[in-house]
Write an enzyme that holds these catalytic residues in place. Sequence first.
Site, PDB file in Angstrom:
ATOM      1  N   ASP A  33       1.621  -0.355  12.463  1.00  0.00           N
ATOM      2  CA  ASP A  33       0.572  -1.146  11.815  1.00  0.00           C
ATOM      3  C   ASP A  33       0.592  -2.608  12.243  1.00  0.00           C
ATOM      4  OD1 ASP A  33      -0.452   1.016  10.490  1.00  0.00           O
ATOM      5  OD2 ASP A  33       0.586   0.615   8.606  1.00  0.00           O
ATOM      6  N   LYS A  42       0.829  -1.202   0.000  1.00  0.00           N
ATOM      7  CA  LYS A  42       0.000   0.000   0.000  1.00  0.00           C
ATOM      8  C   LYS A  42       0.864   1.253   0.000  1.00  0.00           C
ATOM      9  CE  LYS A  42      -2.029   1.869   3.643  1.00  0.00           C
ATOM     10  NZ  LYS A  42      -2.963   2.244   4.744  1.00  0.00           N
ATOM     11  N   SER A  43       1.899   1.267   0.824  1.00  0.00           N
ATOM     12  CA  SER A  43       2.755   2.447   0.925  1.00  0.00           C
ATOM     13  C   SER A  43       3.406   2.784  -0.406  1.00  0.00           C
ATOM     14  CB  SER A  43       3.835   2.222   1.991  1.00  0.00           C
ATOM     15  OG  SER A  43       3.265   2.073   3.267  1.00  0.00           O
ATOM     16  N   ARG A  64      -6.157   1.803  18.253  1.00  0.00           N
ATOM     17  CA  ARG A  64      -5.892   0.370  18.164  1.00  0.00           C
ATOM     18  C   ARG A  64      -5.393  -0.220  19.479  1.00  0.00           C
ATOM     19  NH1 ARG A  64      -3.316   0.435  12.034  1.00  0.00           N
ATOM     20  NH2 ARG A  64      -5.320   0.341  10.948  1.00  0.00           N
ATOM     21  N   GLY A  87      -6.349   7.497   5.025  1.00  0.00           N
ATOM     22  CA  GLY A  87      -5.572   8.540   5.677  1.00  0.00           C
ATOM     23  C   GLY A  87      -4.328   8.905   4.897  1.00  0.00           C
ATOM     24  N   ARG A  98      -7.101  -3.687   9.903  1.00  0.00           N
ATOM     25  CA  ARG A  98      -6.059  -4.440  10.607  1.00  0.00           C
ATOM     26  C   ARG A  98      -6.598  -5.104  11.871  1.00  0.00           C
ATOM     27  NH1 ARG A  98      -1.999  -3.473   7.311  1.00  0.00           N
ATOM     28  NH2 ARG A  98      -1.656  -1.357   6.528  1.00  0.00           N
ATOM     29  N   ARG A 103      -9.569  11.925  12.320  1.00  0.00           N
ATOM     30  CA  ARG A 103      -8.115  11.737  12.364  1.00  0.00           C
ATOM     31  C   ARG A 103      -7.378  13.075  12.281  1.00  0.00           C
ATOM     32  NH1 ARG A 103      -6.397   6.525   8.849  1.00  0.00           N
ATOM     33  NH2 ARG A 103      -4.481   6.873  10.036  1.00  0.00           N
ATOM     34  N   SER A 150       4.248   9.690  10.326  1.00  0.00           N
ATOM     35  CA  SER A 150       5.239   9.930   9.277  1.00  0.00           C
ATOM     36  C   SER A 150       4.616  10.524   8.027  1.00  0.00           C
ATOM     37  CB  SER A 150       5.931   8.615   8.921  1.00  0.00           C
ATOM     38  OG  SER A 150       4.987   7.686   8.402  1.00  0.00           O
ATOM     39  N   ARG A 156       2.288   6.076  -2.970  1.00  0.00           N
ATOM     40  CA  ARG A 156       3.348   7.030  -3.323  1.00  0.00           C
ATOM     41  C   ARG A 156       3.574   7.055  -4.836  1.00  0.00           C
ATOM     42  NH1 ARG A 156       3.925   5.659   1.732  1.00  0.00           N
ATOM     43  NH2 ARG A 156       5.106   6.887   3.270  1.00  0.00           N
TER      44      ARG A 156
END
Length: 422
Positions: free
Chosen positions: A305, A20-21, A336, A91, A377, A119, A164, A25
């Site tokens: 995560d 996903k990251s 979480r 997000g 998750r 958020r 981050s 990007r």
Amino acid sequence: MFLKVEKSDLSGNINIPGSKSHTIRSLFLAGLAKGTSTIRNPLLSADAISAVHVCRAFGSTYDLNEESYTVNGIGAYPQVPENVIDVGNSGTSLRLGLMTAALVEGCTVFTGDYQIRKRQIGPLVKAINNLGGTAFTTRGNESAPVVIKGRATGGFTELDSVTSQYLSSILLNAPLLEKDTHVKITRLNEIPYVEITLWWLDKLGIKYSHNLMKEFFIPGSQQYKPFECTIPGDFSSATFFMVHAAISGNELVLTNLDMSDPQGDKAVLGILEDMGAEIKYDDKKVKIKGKSLKGREIDMNSIPDALPAMAVAACFAKGETRLVNVPQARLKETDRISVMCSELTKMGADISELPDGLIIRESKLHGTSVNGHDDHRVVMSLAIAGLNCEGETIIDTAEAMNVTYPGFVESVKSCGGKIQLI
């Protein structure tokens, strides 16, 4: 939608979907490049689709052909969106998109689902204002809906990067500002995710420098060139199966994983190995075999995560496990830390909260009805718990899995897991 899970022995190979990251990007960067880029093996999930919607709103085109995106990027001057941008539950798409909106000669409005509208984005909003843009949340509560007016110019800002994604948003977009950008970091969590962003800047030839991640200097008036890439497998998604193998005593082989990739969640392998699991590496696959696990203290700051899945792993480890230094886990789709404590308690866990984590002692879990809290998750972690305890586990809001891993149920079934949507 509900997920029904029963205790199962899993064995075989699981091909892990794209990261996903990296996918999100790459989608943003392709849109900011002037010309045609190709992204192979992207993650096809709700979060990735949200990123495509955001980038299309700024004027780029995204065509999916045989599991690859062909992107015609608009370059350094995105267009004013025709409508409010709804990021859904993503997000990452929201936060990366905020600074992209600061490149626009005009106004952009972002909103999202009920979780997104809770958020935090305040530190990034403040930074955009410091860098010459105009940004404000419509309710004054540091959460979406949010309005961004550009064009920002660059300059100096301090940044409290409790997530981050704030810093990554600036790093990806600041090279396209007119002036140089200097960011002084007052706090930085989740450093490996910043390293993923820097990996992309290096790949695309963008100039920058930093002082031990405490200050960043990004020259302005740079340009992104079109590119081709293949997205590696997602270590965050792989974590669920790493944990299952480690606590069940079964053996699983996970494919499409690149150990040279900067993703932080690959650290879960080393943690599980240190706890007692047997890990073997072979090219782009990893073999995990469970053995008796021992509890330990685990600094989760770089891998937030993984907290839900590691909370499950800790229930099966002898002694006490402490998951610490991860206060930002309270700022995800859900809190979480609190959610995993309450739901695993329902299953019989000996678990308690810390301000920045969890204390978990070896527990005999049992199947029951639990709440997935609309958090992908959490849902998948509770499914792993259900696969390893007696009785039937019923998890609600199971549709949340589509955010990052639409094929999770089929992956479990392919290895013999007793799991079904009801």
